[in-house]
Motif scaffolding. Structure first.
Motif, PDB file in Angstrom:
ATOM      1  N   ALA A 178       1.235  -1.338  -0.021  1.00 51.44           N
ATOM      2  CA  ALA A 178      -0.106   0.134   0.189  1.00 51.44           C
ATOM      3  C   ALA A 178       1.021   1.261   0.585  1.00 51.44           C
ATOM      4  O   ALA A 178       0.553   2.453  -0.982  1.00 51.44           O
ATOM      5  CB  ALA A 178      -0.390  -0.513   1.471  1.00 51.44           C
ATOM      6  N   LEU A 182       1.568   4.239  -3.016  1.00 50.03           N
ATOM      7  CA  LEU A 182       1.286   5.730  -2.891  1.00 50.03           C
ATOM      8  C   LEU A 182       2.565   6.226  -2.844  1.00 50.03           C
ATOM      9  O   LEU A 182       1.953   7.595  -3.735  1.00 50.03           O
ATOM     10  CB  LEU A 182       0.832   6.200  -1.746  1.00 50.03           C
ATOM     11  CG  LEU A 182      -0.705   4.880  -1.263  1.00 50.03           C
ATOM     12  CD1 LEU A 182      -1.052   5.332   1.207  1.00 50.03           C
ATOM     13  CD2 LEU A 182      -2.104   5.814  -1.889  1.00 50.03           C
ATOM     14  N   GLN A 188      -2.280  10.752  -6.469  1.00 47.87           N
ATOM     15  CA  GLN A 188      -3.314   9.850  -4.985  1.00 47.87           C
ATOM     16  C   GLN A 188      -2.452  10.038  -3.849  1.00 47.87           C
ATOM     17  O   GLN A 188      -3.793  10.094  -2.871  1.00 47.87           O
ATOM     18  CB  GLN A 188      -3.320   8.114  -5.504  1.00 47.87           C
ATOM     19  CG  GLN A 188      -3.669   8.458  -7.553  1.00 47.87           C
ATOM     20  CD  GLN A 188      -4.691   7.005  -7.071  1.00 47.87           C
ATOM     21  OE1 GLN A 188      -5.291   6.754  -6.502  1.00 47.87           O
ATOM     22  NE2 GLN A 188      -4.172   6.091  -8.345  1.00 47.87           N
ATOM     23  N   LEU A 192      -4.875  11.852  -1.237  1.00 45.64           N
ATOM     24  CA  LEU A 192      -5.850  10.678   0.412  1.00 45.64           C
ATOM     25  C   LEU A 192      -5.341  11.156   1.530  1.00 45.64           C
ATOM     26  O   LEU A 192      -6.393  11.388   2.276  1.00 45.64           O
ATOM     27  CB  LEU A 192      -5.028   9.102   0.275  1.00 45.64           C
ATOM     28  CG  LEU A 192      -5.912   8.469   1.261  1.00 45.64           C
ATOM     29  CD1 LEU A 192      -7.241   8.206   0.638  1.00 45.64           C
ATOM     30  CD2 LEU A 192      -4.490   7.183   1.060  1.00 45.64           C
ATOM     31  N   ASP A 201     -10.726   2.875   1.099  1.00 44.82           N
ATOM     32  CA  ASP A 201     -10.881   2.582  -0.280  1.00 44.82           C
ATOM     33  C   ASP A 201      -9.472   2.221  -0.993  1.00 44.82           C
ATOM     34  O   ASP A 201      -9.248   1.794  -1.295  1.00 44.82           O
ATOM     35  CB  ASP A 201     -11.452   3.572  -1.087  1.00 44.82           C
ATOM     36  CG  ASP A 201     -12.820   3.879  -0.669  1.00 44.82           C
ATOM     37  OD1 ASP A 201     -13.789   2.456  -0.134  1.00 44.82           O
ATOM     38  OD2 ASP A 201     -13.517   4.865  -0.281  1.00 44.82           O
ATOM     39  N   ALA A 202      -8.406   3.131  -0.242  1.00 48.12           N
ATOM     40  CA  ALA A 202      -7.025   3.149  -0.400  1.00 48.12           C
ATOM     41  C   ALA A 202      -6.827   1.163  -0.245  1.00 48.12           C
ATOM     42  O   ALA A 202      -5.936   0.773  -1.190  1.00 48.12           O
ATOM     43  CB  ALA A 202      -6.861   4.077  -0.457  1.00 48.12           C
ATOM     44  N   GLU A 205      -8.091  -1.294  -3.383  1.00 49.79           N
ATOM     45  CA  GLU A 205      -7.209  -1.087  -3.929  1.00 49.79           C
ATOM     46  C   GLU A 205      -6.043  -1.275  -3.992  1.00 49.79           C
ATOM     47  O   GLU A 205      -5.882  -2.251  -4.755  1.00 49.79           O
ATOM     48  CB  GLU A 205      -7.525   0.164  -4.669  1.00 49.79           C
ATOM     49  CG  GLU A 205      -6.750   1.084  -6.512  1.00 49.79           C
ATOM     50  CD  GLU A 205      -7.218   0.460  -7.349  1.00 49.79           C
ATOM     51  OE1 GLU A 205      -6.837   0.221  -8.542  1.00 49.79           O
ATOM     52  OE2 GLU A 205      -8.409  -0.616  -7.393  1.00 49.79           O
ATOM     53  N   ALA A 206      -5.383  -0.620  -2.705  1.00 47.00           N
ATOM     54  CA  ALA A 206      -4.239  -2.056  -2.579  1.00 47.00           C
ATOM     55  C   ALA A 206      -4.097  -3.350  -2.811  1.00 47.00           C
ATOM     56  O   ALA A 206      -3.026  -4.549  -4.114  1.00 47.00           O
ATOM     57  CB  ALA A 206      -3.434  -1.115  -1.832  1.00 47.00           C
ATOM     58  N   ASP A 258      -6.043   2.771  -8.428  1.00 49.36           N
ATOM     59  CA  ASP A 258      -6.858   4.296  -7.942  1.00 49.36           C
ATOM     60  C   ASP A 258      -8.125   3.510  -7.227  1.00 49.36           C
ATOM     61  O   ASP A 258      -8.494   2.913  -7.087  1.00 49.36           O
ATOM     62  CB  ASP A 258      -7.854   4.143 -10.004  1.00 49.36           C
ATOM     63  CG  ASP A 258      -8.821   5.833  -9.575  1.00 49.36           C
ATOM     64  OD1 ASP A 258      -8.946   5.936  -8.316  1.00 49.36           O
ATOM     65  OD2 ASP A 258      -9.701   5.359 -10.322  1.00 49.36           O
ATOM     66  N   ILE A 259      -7.519   4.630  -6.025  1.00 45.58           N
ATOM     67  CA  ILE A 259      -7.423   4.981  -4.747  1.00 45.58           C
ATOM     68  C   ILE A 259      -9.207   4.672  -4.912  1.00 45.58           C
ATOM     69  O   ILE A 259     -10.000   4.465  -3.645  1.00 45.58           O
ATOM     70  CB  ILE A 259      -7.150   5.128  -3.807  1.00 45.58           C
ATOM     71  CG1 ILE A 259      -7.287   7.730  -4.450  1.00 45.58           C
ATOM     72  CG2 ILE A 259      -5.900   5.422  -3.643  1.00 45.58           C
ATOM     73  CD1 ILE A 259      -6.891   7.946  -3.205  1.00 45.58           C
ATOM     74  N   ARG A 260     -10.095   5.328  -6.243  1.00 49.52           N
ATOM     75  CA  ARG A 260     -11.472   5.592  -6.168  1.00 49.52           C
ATOM     76  C   ARG A 260     -11.910   4.446  -6.754  1.00 49.52           C
ATOM     77  O   ARG A 260     -12.985   4.585  -7.078  1.00 49.52           O
ATOM     78  CB  ARG A 260     -11.480   7.564  -7.027  1.00 49.52           C
ATOM     79  CG  ARG A 260     -11.386   8.723  -6.114  1.00 49.52           C
ATOM     80  CD  ARG A 260     -11.155   9.577  -6.469  1.00 49.52           C
ATOM     81  NE  ARG A 260     -10.225   9.121  -7.322  1.00 49.52           N
ATOM     82  CZ  ARG A 260      -9.064   9.975  -8.209  1.00 49.52           C
ATOM     83  NH1 ARG A 260      -9.962  11.239  -7.755  1.00 49.52           N
ATOM     84  NH2 ARG A 260      -8.273   9.848  -9.498  1.00 49.52           N
TER      85      ARG A 260
END
Length: 324
Positions: A178, A182, A188, A192, A201-202, A205-206, A258-260
């Motif tokens: 993670a 980043l 991002q 964040l 959410d991040a 996605e990780a 994409d953390i979103r």
């Protein structure tokens, strides 16, 4: 490993999984959360001090420490044993790789022997002096399920060993991965930092982008047709989870971090084998990123990250960072 919980089928799996109970219900996590948050703060404080002297390895100083502290506190294990358990789990996991070498299997065998001895001693101690820890609770449960004490102890031994093997290697990778992702996507990271409510959410996605387990082995119980491919009964199939997470059929622009995104994933498995400790891993990752992002630290890679040469279990072996 064939006798461990992830490799069992019903009815044995059902019985052993139920004996674990609800491992991390909301009440249990609420109790653990302040402890884990304090541990993350302390580890990052120590990491920051190291950075003042030059590059420091985030993986060794933080990512590999937090999981063993968390699971050790939960299971009531002595802190003096953490280093041993961390080392043994690193070696044991070779037995779960796709093509382990003879020397790797020898390391795994020796690590397994030591881990089995460690938890046999732990069970003897908890028998003599039971407490409110999970191991003592599992012993009480299995004493009700199994009249033969030897069989009850054997069942609890397998559960305790499994929890350590499942909790350390995989969670350490999630934490380092993670942070790595980043840092590789600074836009991002800053997004964040301004929106800490998106940290969960991040983490998800990780988990999708670089799951800790990239391959899961399964054996067909009967002749099966899998997407047009015949699989005979007894045939082992390797499920390539890491590749599935980057399938364009499932994810738009799958190679974009994409953390979103808010997409589902298989990082914790699925069905009856869904990871029992997923809530703890998510809690650790959220606590670590929260503590890291509220600091004024601006970090960069001092050398490229390094990975262990594995297929199934991902492991970052070095994440050397420095101050910008």
């Amino acid at each position: 490993m064939a006798a461990s919980l992830p490799m069992l089928n019903p009815p044995r799996h059902t019985r052993e999984r139920r004996s674990l109970g609800s491992l991390f219900p909301h009440k249990s996590l609420a109790t653990l959360r302040p402890f884990i948050e304090r541990a993350a703060d302390r580890l990052l404080d120590e990491f920051t001090e190291q950075l003042q002297q030059g590059p420091a390895d985030f993986n060794t100083l933080v990512s590999e420490e937090l999981p063993v502290i968390a699971i050790g506190e939960w299971m009531g294990l002595p802190a003096a044993d953490y280093e041993l358990l961390r080392t043994l789990t690193h070696d044991q996991v070779f037995a779960q790789e796709l093509f382990p070498s003879p020397s790797q299997l020898a390391l795994s065998d020796e690590a397994t022997r030591q881990l089995r001895h460690y938890f046999a001693e732990l069970i003897r101690e908890r028998r003599a002096k039971p407490g409110i820890d999970p191991v003592s609770g599992w012993l009480r449960t299995w004493d009700e399920l199994e009249s033969d004490r030897h069989r009850a102890d054997k069942a609890v031994h397998g559960l305790a060993l499994f929890m350590i093997l499942a909790a350390l290697e995989t969670t350490a990778h999630v934490l380092s991965s993670a942070v790595r992702l980043l840092l590789e996507h600074p836009d991002q990271m800053e997004y964040l930092r301004d929106r800490p409510q998106l940290i969960p959410d991040a983490v998800e996605e990780a988990l999708r982008y670089d799951a800790p387990i990239h391959m899961i082995s399964r054996i067909a119980p009967a002749d099966t047709d899998l997407a047009g491919t015949p699989v005979p009964a007894g045939q082992m199939v390797q499920l390539m989870v890491g590749a599935a997470h980057h399938s364009p059929d499932q994810y738009p622009e799958p190679h974009r971090f994409d953390i979103r995104r808010r997409a589902s994933h298989l990082a914790f498995g699925a069905g009856i084998h869904y990871c029992a400790g997923n809530a703890l891993a998510r809690l650790e990752a959220t606590a670590l990123l929260t503590s890291l992002l509220r600091r004024p630290l601006r970090l960069r890679f001092s050398t490229p990250p390094r990975w262990a040469p594995r297929v199934a279990f991902r492991r970052i072996t070095s994440l050397q960072l420095a101050l910008v």
